[in-house]
Enzyme design. Structure first.
Site, mmCIF file in Angstrom:
data_model
loop_
_atom_site.group_PDB
_atom_site.id
_atom_site.type_symbol
_atom_site.label_atom_id
_atom_site.label_comp_id
_atom_site.label_asym_id
_atom_site.label_seq_id
_atom_site.Cartn_x
_atom_site.Cartn_y
_atom_site.Cartn_z
ATOM 1 N N TYR A 252 0.871 -1.182 0.000
ATOM 2 C CA TYR A 252 0.000 0.000 0.000
ATOM 3 C C TYR A 252 0.905 1.229 0.000
ATOM 4 C CZ TYR A 252 -3.871 -3.081 1.022
ATOM 5 O OH TYR A 252 -4.815 -4.067 0.946
ATOM 6 N N HIS B 160 -16.180 -0.421 4.622
ATOM 7 C CA HIS B 160 -14.744 -0.543 4.888
ATOM 8 C C HIS B 160 -14.464 -1.259 6.206
ATOM 9 C CE1 HIS B 160 -10.499 0.469 4.671
ATOM 10 N NE2 HIS B 160 -10.557 0.960 5.892
#
Length: 613
Positions: free
Chosen positions: A203, A389
């Site tokens: 990421y 999420h």
């Protein structure tokens, strides 16, 4: 044998070579790293249509799996053998053994093979009422794919070796009207020459400053910019709004996200405002709504988070992918807003180890919505898209909506959540949130493989339980969430007293003796968790009073913030209409006729090929 249909096919051949007549596929994605396997798909009422384009002259396999493996999968195998099309419905058992399905629910619509590729088009019902088929819903689907250079023999398809893979997709995300982007101004949020480590998942985060505008602009569309050849490397992209209280020094460099040494400025970037996931064409706002830029409360600094998926651990990869943001001065009727709803991200969000299923709830309380919407928009706001999420332990998320004790239709859900695939879900119909409504973000976790507590936090090994609501008209409400009471959680494991005043974090336990001078985190980890204890703890946590978080822009607060609220008394839960299964009908006549046309088309194609045409 073919007669006049052969003449029809001759006339239609150029169009037919591009696909069956009248069929469109608004979504497409390449499934393998080498670009040999392309999937196209689109919804047609209560059916889903697929087109597979694969570089092989053997069979093509495609299906759906609960985990991404071959176990308990719903599979279809098709191709062209000796000039004849074939398509067969299969399934696998828990031992990954392939079996032909007695109820054939996939219908072949078109097939073609040339010297390099096989193309097949087929469709199926969303719900086939076959226990060996997967129902296709709004949830994430683990698509599995495979191919072989030979067609199946009498014993069935040969093993595919390494020509296989899996991909998470949302097949039913409704497409929106396209915006002609060639005449619109845009700016790019794009990484510059990021070195991708030779590890499975990375990421990467980079801060950007939004261009300065002299007048108000509306963002109306976002498209991915994926470096050529990296279509399978870039898995998803999120853009977070950051604090406005920075200078441009925060733009100097990017860094790996969720890393202990990442810049502190990244921690202020909490609200997702843009998102793209692999397989998506981008995000288009409804024609009456736009994301405002250039005004005092609008985003000035944003954080671009790119998830790189490198399962082969290739070395030397350099990437410059990101998003293109289209905007206009032709201001639409409404400004879009984003509300973060759910569990406030903190250590007070606790999940015991070894739990095959554990539920957490984050409350956007009636008290917060009553104050914020009552002051700014008494007639309510209209939600048109939602992003759900959680992190790696998350397995399912639902955004529930209540009004005066009655549960409304789910705002959004994903019962097969995959952290590595996130995008905004368009709502098929806008839903109105009124002052005094309740929202509950409900998350389901699996910690069977964990030996210690899982805590709320930013790391992917920590957890979150959040919903991001895109809505209009924008009001001054950015966060509507809750925190469960921590002391009652600690009382469950036998904690009696903590040291006061609290001068350290995490705070320290005073009694009983077995926890004395331990932090509350260490005490929770010391407790001997069993599945039975975990279930009892889960029941307790879901009933606890919650601390209300009700925030404005730049962390200003509504007066309700910090007050205690009770979870809503649900008098009438929502009941979806049950799925009624009837005896499978015979294939329609047009399906039989289509297969005759397919056979004629293949014969014709063979004739043309032999003549060098």
């Amino acid at each position: 044998m073919c007669g006049w249909p052969l003449l029809v096919l001759w006339a239609l051949l150029p169009a037919t070579a591009a696909g069956s007549p009248g069929r469109s596929y608004p979504h497409r994605v390449v499934l393998d790293p080498e670009g040999k396997y392309w999937l196209h798909w689109g919804r047609q009422g209560e059916r889903l249509a697929f087109r597979l384009e694969v570089r092989t002259n053997g069979y093509v396999g495609f299906g759906f799996s609960p985990t991404g493996s071959m176990a308990a999968a719903d599979i279809v195998v098709g191709g062209v053998a000796h000039g004849r099309p074939y398509l067969q419905d299969y399934f696998t058992n828990a031992d990954r053994e392939l079996e032909k399905d007695a109820q054939q629910d996939y219908h072949l619509d078109y097939a073609m093979e040339n010297s390099t590729h096989t193309v097949i088009e087929f469709s199926r019902e969303l719900h086939t009422c076959d226990v060996n088929d997967k129902s296709l819903t709004d949830s994430t689907v683990r698509v599995i794919w495979a191919y072989h250079h030979d067609d199946p023999g009498e014993s069935g398809p040969k093993y595919h070796d390494l020509n296989r893979g899996t991909r998470s997709l949302r097949l039913l995300n409704p497409e929106k009207a396209n915006v002609v982007s060639t005449v619109l101004p845009y700016f790019d949020l794009v990484n510059q020459n990021v070195p991708i480590p030779n590890k499975g998942t990375t990421y990467w985060c980079q801060m950007f400053k939004i261009p300065t505008f002299q007048e108000k602009h509306h963002v109306i569309k976002v498209e991915p910019i994926i470096e050529r050849g990296h279509e399978n490397l870039v898995h998803h992209i999120l853009v977070y709004q950051c604090s406005s209280n920075f200078n441009d020094s925060v733009l100097d460099f990017g860094h790996e996200c969720y890393h202990p040494n990442m810049p502190d400025a990244f921690l202020t970037c909490e609200t997702v405002i843009l998102a793209w996931g692999i397989g998506g064409e981008g995000f288009t706002y409804p024609p009456h709504v736009g994301l405002s830029l250039g005004m005092p409360l609008d985003p000035r600094y944003v954080l671009l988070e790119v998830h790189y998926d490198n399962p082969a651990r290739r070395k030397g990869l350099i990437d410059s992918s990101g998003l293109r943001v289209f905007h206009t001065t032709d201001i639409r009727r409404y400004d879009a807003g984003v509300i973060e709803a759910g569990l406030w991200v903190s250590l007070f969000h606790t999940i015991p180890p070894g739990m095959p299923e554990f539920h957490s709830e984050g409350h956007c309380t009636l008290e917060c919505l009553e104050e914020a919407l009552g002051a700014e928009k008494p007639s309510g706001i209209h939600v048109f898209a939602v992003l759900l999420h959680a992190h790696l332990a998350g397995k399912g998320i639902r955004l529930r909506h209540f009004r005066k004790g009655e549960e409304m239709k789910l705002l959004a859900y994903d019962d097969d959540y995959d952290f590595n695939f996130q995008e905004f879900q368009y709502l098929r119909e806008e839903q109105t949130i009124l002052p005094g409504d309740n929202l509950i973000t409900e998350c389901r976790y699996n910690t069977k493989d964990r030996a210690v507590m899982t805590w709320g936090g930013l790391s992917t090994r920590n957890e979150m339980c959040l919903s991001y609501l895109l809505y209009y008209p924008r009001v001054n409400l950015t966060r509507c969430s809750s925190i469960p009471d921590i002391m009652e959680q600690l009382q469950f494991i036998g904690v009696k007293e903590i040291y006061r005043p609290v001068t350290t974090w995490p705070f320290i336990i005073k009694s009983p003796k077995q926890y004395r001078n331990l932090s509350f985190m260490d005490a929770m980890n010391k407790f001997k968790w069993t599945k039975k204890e975990g279930l009892s703890f889960n029941k307790l946590v879901l009933s606890l009073p919650v601390n209300v978080r009700c925030s404005k822009t730049d962390n200003a607060e509504w007066s309700i913030q910090g007050m205690t609220a009770i979870p809503p008394d649900i008098k009438r839960p929502y009941e979806a209409e049950p799925l009624v299964c009837e005896k499978a009908a015979s294939p329609p006549l047009h399906g039989i006729f289509s297969l005759r046309l397919l056979t004629c088309a293949l014969l014709l194609g063979s004739m043309l090929s032999s003549q060098g045409l």
